[in-house]
Scaffold this active site. Structure first.
Site, mmCIF file in Angstrom:
data_model
loop_
_atom_site.group_PDB
_atom_site.id
_atom_site.type_symbol
_atom_site.label_atom_id
_atom_site.label_comp_id
_atom_site.label_asym_id
_atom_site.label_seq_id
_atom_site.Cartn_x
_atom_site.Cartn_y
_atom_site.Cartn_z
ATOM 1 N N HIS A 65 0.850 -1.192 0.000
ATOM 2 C CA HIS A 65 0.000 0.000 0.000
ATOM 3 C C HIS A 65 0.885 1.240 0.000
ATOM 4 O O HIS A 65 2.099 1.159 0.158
ATOM 5 C CB HIS A 65 -0.959 0.008 1.201
ATOM 6 C CG HIS A 65 -0.308 0.259 2.520
ATOM 7 N ND1 HIS A 65 -0.970 0.797 3.593
ATOM 8 C CD2 HIS A 65 0.955 0.057 2.976
ATOM 9 C CE1 HIS A 65 -0.160 0.906 4.625
ATOM 10 N NE2 HIS A 65 1.010 0.457 4.278
ATOM 11 N N CYS A 111 5.998 6.258 4.160
ATOM 12 C CA CYS A 111 4.732 5.550 3.919
ATOM 13 C C CYS A 111 3.968 6.118 2.730
ATOM 14 O O CYS A 111 2.959 5.541 2.301
ATOM 15 C CB CYS A 111 3.852 5.569 5.169
ATOM 16 S SG CYS A 111 4.567 4.609 6.520
ATOM 17 N N HIS A 166 4.920 0.386 -0.617
ATOM 18 C CA HIS A 166 5.723 -0.524 0.198
ATOM 19 C C HIS A 166 4.826 -1.654 0.682
ATOM 20 O O HIS A 166 3.609 -1.572 0.600
ATOM 21 C CB HIS A 166 6.355 0.216 1.384
ATOM 22 C CG HIS A 166 5.356 0.803 2.330
ATOM 23 N ND1 HIS A 166 4.631 1.946 2.051
ATOM 24 C CD2 HIS A 166 4.938 0.387 3.554
ATOM 25 C CE1 HIS A 166 3.831 2.215 3.062
ATOM 26 N NE2 HIS A 166 3.985 1.281 3.990
ATOM 27 N N HIS A 218 -1.367 -10.571 -1.257
ATOM 28 C CA HIS A 218 -0.580 -10.204 -2.440
ATOM 29 C C HIS A 218 -1.339 -9.235 -3.354
ATOM 30 O O HIS A 218 -1.279 -9.342 -4.579
ATOM 31 C CB HIS A 218 -0.110 -11.454 -3.194
ATOM 32 C CG HIS A 218 0.978 -12.159 -2.463
ATOM 33 N ND1 HIS A 218 0.729 -13.046 -1.440
ATOM 34 C CD2 HIS A 218 2.327 -12.073 -2.574
ATOM 35 C CE1 HIS A 218 1.878 -13.498 -0.963
ATOM 36 N NE2 HIS A 218 2.863 -12.919 -1.624
ATOM 37 N N GLU A 252 0.987 -4.296 11.133
ATOM 38 C CA GLU A 252 1.835 -4.213 9.938
ATOM 39 C C GLU A 252 3.230 -4.730 10.238
ATOM 40 O O GLU A 252 3.943 -5.141 9.343
ATOM 41 C CB GLU A 252 1.942 -2.761 9.453
ATOM 42 C CG GLU A 252 0.663 -2.187 8.929
ATOM 43 C CD GLU A 252 0.840 -0.760 8.441
ATOM 44 O OE1 GLU A 252 1.908 -0.138 8.673
ATOM 45 O OE2 GLU A 252 -0.107 -0.245 7.825
#
Length: 123
Positions: free
Chosen positions: A15, A26, A30, A70, A113
């Site tokens: 994302h 971010c 990544h 994925h 995450e």
């Protein structure tokens, strides 16, 4: 007295986040090895002594595999793909799609995450 159970699931996805300061890592595309934890509670146990059968949570694994694993989460979600928003979306999916015993309630969904960070949604 409240009984609580949880089950963890994993998936891999990428994302990027919009609206961050210039150069924020971010903001770039990544990936993460996500962990999703579904928490169910009950005041009384059913059957042989369950809050719910862990097999009742199996549809979460299938949902994650079909819609998130994925994938680029920006295309899979209708909201910004933060852990907070993902936790809320997955909670709402679980609330609608899991067949839990009438004595059990979905309490929370937690999304990580990384091993050191998490976001949790509970109504």
């Amino acid at each position: 007295m409240t009984f609580r159970i949880g089950k963890r699931f994993t998936f891999e996805a990428a994302h990027h986040l919009a609206g961050l300061p210039e150069g924020h890592k971010c903001g770039r595309l990544h990936g993460h090895s996500y962990t999703v934890e579904v928490v169910v509670t009950a005041i009384e146990l059913t059957g042989p002594g369950f809050v719910a059968d862990f097999a009742d949570l199996a549809p979460v694994k299938q949902h994650l595999a079909e819609h998130f694993d994925h994938q680029a989460l920006n295309a899979s979600l209708d909201v910004e793909p933060t852990s907070e928003n993902l936790a809320r979306c997955l909670f709402e999916w679980c609330a609608t799609n899991l067949a839990l015993p009438t004595t059990a309630a979905l309490e929370a969904v937690r999304v990580s995450e990384t091993p050191a960070t998490w976001a949790e949604y509970r109504p």
